[in-house]
Design a protein around this motif. Sequence first.
Motif, PDB file in Angstrom:
ATOM      1  N   ASP A 255      18.620 -15.977 -37.369  1.00 35.14           N
ATOM      2  CA  ASP A 255      18.463 -15.692 -35.949  1.00 35.14           C
ATOM      3  C   ASP A 255      18.177 -14.201 -35.811  1.00 35.14           C
ATOM      4  OD1 ASP A 255      18.630 -15.265 -33.253  1.00 35.14           O
ATOM      5  OD2 ASP A 255      20.710 -15.921 -33.039  1.00 35.14           O
ATOM      6  N   GLU A 256      16.982 -13.856 -35.310  1.00 30.06           N
ATOM      7  CA  GLU A 256      16.603 -12.446 -35.231  1.00 30.06           C
ATOM      8  C   GLU A 256      17.595 -11.629 -34.409  1.00 30.06           C
ATOM      9  OE1 GLU A 256      12.671 -11.692 -33.900  1.00 30.06           O
ATOM     10  OE2 GLU A 256      11.722 -12.901 -35.455  1.00 30.06           O
ATOM     11  N   SER A 257      18.107 -12.209 -33.334  1.00 30.19           N
ATOM     12  CA  SER A 257      19.016 -11.462 -32.471  1.00 30.19           C
ATOM     13  C   SER A 257      20.335 -11.136 -33.161  1.00 30.19           C
ATOM     14  CB  SER A 257      19.291 -12.243 -31.182  1.00 30.19           C
ATOM     15  OG  SER A 257      19.954 -13.466 -31.469  1.00 30.19           O
ATOM     16  N   ALA A 258      20.628 -11.870 -34.241  1.00 25.42           N
ATOM     17  CA  ALA A 258      21.885 -11.644 -34.961  1.00 25.42           C
ATOM     18  C   ALA A 258      21.740 -10.611 -36.072  1.00 25.42           C
ATOM     19  CB  ALA A 258      22.391 -12.962 -35.542  1.00 25.42           C
ATOM     20  N   ILE A 259      20.507 -10.152 -36.345  1.00 25.04           N
ATOM     21  CA  ILE A 259      20.309  -9.131 -37.376  1.00 25.04           C
ATOM     22  C   ILE A 259      20.868  -7.815 -36.859  1.00 25.04           C
ATOM     23  CG2 ILE A 259      18.635  -7.870 -38.767  1.00 25.04           C
ATOM     24  CD1 ILE A 259      16.706 -10.214 -38.389  1.00 25.04           C
ATOM     25  N   PRO A 260      21.777  -7.163 -37.586  1.00 21.67           N
ATOM     26  CA  PRO A 260      22.325  -5.880 -37.111  1.00 21.67           C
ATOM     27  C   PRO A 260      21.214  -4.843 -36.970  1.00 21.67           C
ATOM     28  CG  PRO A 260      23.624  -6.760 -38.930  1.00 21.67           C
ATOM     29  CD  PRO A 260      22.378  -7.579 -38.857  1.00 21.67           C
ATOM     30  N   PRO A 261      21.169  -4.088 -35.864  1.00 28.18           N
ATOM     31  CA  PRO A 261      20.162  -3.034 -35.729  1.00 28.18           C
ATOM     32  C   PRO A 261      20.412  -1.921 -36.744  1.00 28.18           C
ATOM     33  CG  PRO A 261      21.766  -2.890 -33.960  1.00 28.18           C
ATOM     34  CD  PRO A 261      22.051  -4.166 -34.694  1.00 28.18           C
ATOM     35  N   ARG A 262      19.357  -1.199 -37.074  1.00 26.73           N
ATOM     36  CA  ARG A 262      19.524  -0.085 -38.011  1.00 26.73           C
ATOM     37  C   ARG A 262      20.523   0.919 -37.440  1.00 26.73           C
ATOM     38  NH1 ARG A 262      13.259   0.045 -38.802  1.00 26.73           N
ATOM     39  NH2 ARG A 262      13.004  -1.168 -40.709  1.00 26.73           N
ATOM     40  N   PRO A 263      21.437   1.397 -38.269  1.00 23.64           N
ATOM     41  CA  PRO A 263      22.501   2.286 -37.768  1.00 23.64           C
ATOM     42  C   PRO A 263      22.043   3.746 -37.643  1.00 23.64           C
ATOM     43  CG  PRO A 263      22.856   1.836 -40.094  1.00 23.64           C
ATOM     44  CD  PRO A 263      21.655   1.015 -39.688  1.00 23.64           C
ATOM     45  N   TRP A 264      21.132   3.996 -36.708  1.00 23.12           N
ATOM     46  CA  TRP A 264      20.625   5.361 -36.523  1.00 23.12           C
ATOM     47  C   TRP A 264      21.687   6.269 -35.918  1.00 23.12           C
ATOM     48  CZ3 TRP A 264      16.316   6.822 -38.750  1.00 23.12           C
ATOM     49  CH2 TRP A 264      15.279   5.920 -38.957  1.00 23.12           C
TER      50      TRP A 264
END
Length: 433
Positions: free
Chosen positions: A52-61
């Motif tokens: 699920d794309e929405s469940a992929i953690p965003p990059r921790p910028w």
Amino acid sequence: MSATSDDNNDFAAAEAAAIAQFSVIPGGRRAPLRAEQRGGPPPLWVESGAWDESAIPPRPWLARGYLLRGSVTVLAGVGSAGKSSLCVSYAVALALGMRFGRFEPAGLPEFQDAGAPKRKVLLYNVEDDDDEQRRRLSAALRQFGAAPADLDGHVFRCGPASIGTLLERDAYSGAVGFTDAWHALEGLIAHHKPDLVVLDPLVELHTAEENDNTALRAVIAHLRGIAQRHRCALVLVHHTRKGAEAGDMEGIRGAGSIVGAARIALTCAPMTREEADALGVPLDLRRRFFRVDNAKANYSPATEAAWHELTEYELDNGDYVAAAVPWKPQDGAAAGPGGAAPEALALLEAEVARGTEHGPYSPRLEPHELRSVAAVMARLGIEKPVAQRSALRWLMGRGFTVQQYRDAQRRIRKGLRAHDGGPEARWLDAADA
């Protein structure tokens, strides 16, 4: 059971079968141990299921395009290009949760006055002692309208008591070992949990041959391990080769594995004569300006690069210290200093040449100080900091210089002196200074 678990079980079974079939390699060498014999997880993870794309953690910028948790950023440039000053300004911006040109701390609201969350930064500098680090931080704070107390508990300064080497490579075995400084530094990181760690400069952190790809790969891997273990971003301040151009990844000095192991590589390059001519900056002032480019992205035209100016601030102790300040080409001399009216500039030139009743005007851009040239500018309608910096550059282009003099109390100060020698003051020549 998840797809990953199934695939890892399949892998372990295939590995065990292969080792069982070829338990002894011709020549008497033994096959690798199975996963359960190693006492650790399988050497590879395998995934083949849907997601699920929405469940992929965003990059921790920490700052998009500049700093990423768990990763290494290499900031490289020639000596005195502004690298260390830039890192200090980055650190202050993160600690205050404030924007610094294109450098935007993560979590900065787009349409609100509130700042981003305040982050913790640890500065490990091999070349600057604590006094010099405090000078640089004090200068950087001026552009944010902040004070040292605003950094309390958010910026940690440290450096070696003697030698700053963190990693030592054995010339015979090639093994990399850790020094006492390494263990002390990692202990500090574990205790304070900084969001950003800056190590300055890379060449002082290890004893490996700089052009040895294998050795530097191991060095960078160990340094990257700090970022991964402690979930922080890590900046390595490095040098470029002589003659390297802005944004040139190949111009970063040493083994290619230095850049290869970094997630982000930035170059810091002084303004060239051609760029100064194109941007309308007097040639004698161009060395105050430098550009920052992403060496892992495309080279930017001069008008689109992230430019900075090394702006000098007078500290309360009388020192003048430069800080990196964002600068836009349209704010330069070619645009007409900050859009100031010609009559305002003429009055400014006359007033600064005349000086104050207490002596020459200070080049320090602090409008609340009566002796500051910024106080004159504010009275003439040149109020924005960007416009004031442009007006000061215009004065320098008109022949004004910053020179030392003795005030009535015989203290040495810096003031703006016109090309004809005015205003009247006890100016000091090089021998007196």
